[in-house]
Enzyme design. Structure first.
Site, short mmCIF file in Angstrom:
data_model
loop_
_atom_site.label_atom_id
_atom_site.label_comp_id
_atom_site.label_asym_id
_atom_site.label_seq_id
_atom_site.Cartn_x
_atom_site.Cartn_y
_atom_site.Cartn_z
N ILE A 227 0.87 -1.18 0.00
CA ILE A 227 0.00 0.00 0.00
C ILE A 227 0.91 1.24 0.00
O ILE A 227 1.19 1.83 1.03
CB ILE A 227 -0.95 0.01 1.22
CG1 ILE A 227 -1.74 -1.30 1.32
CG2 ILE A 227 -1.90 1.21 1.16
CD1 ILE A 227 -2.74 -1.55 0.22
N HIS A 228 1.42 1.57 -1.18
CA HIS A 228 2.29 2.74 -1.33
C HIS A 228 1.43 3.96 -1.69
O HIS A 228 0.21 3.93 -1.50
CB HIS A 228 3.36 2.46 -2.38
CG HIS A 228 2.80 2.06 -3.71
ND1 HIS A 228 2.46 2.98 -4.67
CD2 HIS A 228 2.48 0.84 -4.22
CE1 HIS A 228 1.96 2.35 -5.73
NE2 HIS A 228 1.96 1.04 -5.48
N ALA A 229 2.03 5.00 -2.20
CA ALA A 229 1.34 6.29 -2.39
C ALA A 229 0.06 6.22 -3.21
O ALA A 229 -0.97 6.73 -2.79
CB ALA A 229 2.30 7.30 -3.01
#
Length: 88
Positions: free
Chosen positions: A14-16
């Site tokens: 769950i990155h940017a």
């Protein structure tokens, strides 16, 4: 209160970009929405909070909703996670 648990399957976690999608989806609801990872809960309507968790692939996460539209919120967030290929 409603809750749903997931395993993150996206290679980059769950990155940017996915965090932004989740925050935008959570912000549509009046209910309180939190995400929990490794025992730490943060407001899912806060991009900084979500990013601070450092959620990677294979992570077990739980989303909690509480309020007048809690059921709709958990269903909507589940749809986003699955539709975007982020979690199962």
């Amino acid at each position: 209160m409603e809750q749903a648990s997931f395993v993150v399957i996206d290679e980059t976690g769950i990155h940017a970009r996915p965090a932004t999608l989740l925050v935008q989806a959570a912000s549509k609801y009046s209910s309180d929405v939190q995400i929990e990872y490794t025992g730490k809960k943060v407001n899912l309507k806060s991009i900084m909070g979500v990013m601070s968790l450092g959620i990677g692939k294979g992570a077990d996460i739980t989303i909690y909703t509480e309020g007048s539209d809690e059921k709709e919120a958990i269903e909507g967030l589940t749809e986003v996670l699955k539709k975007e290929g982020l979690a199962e």
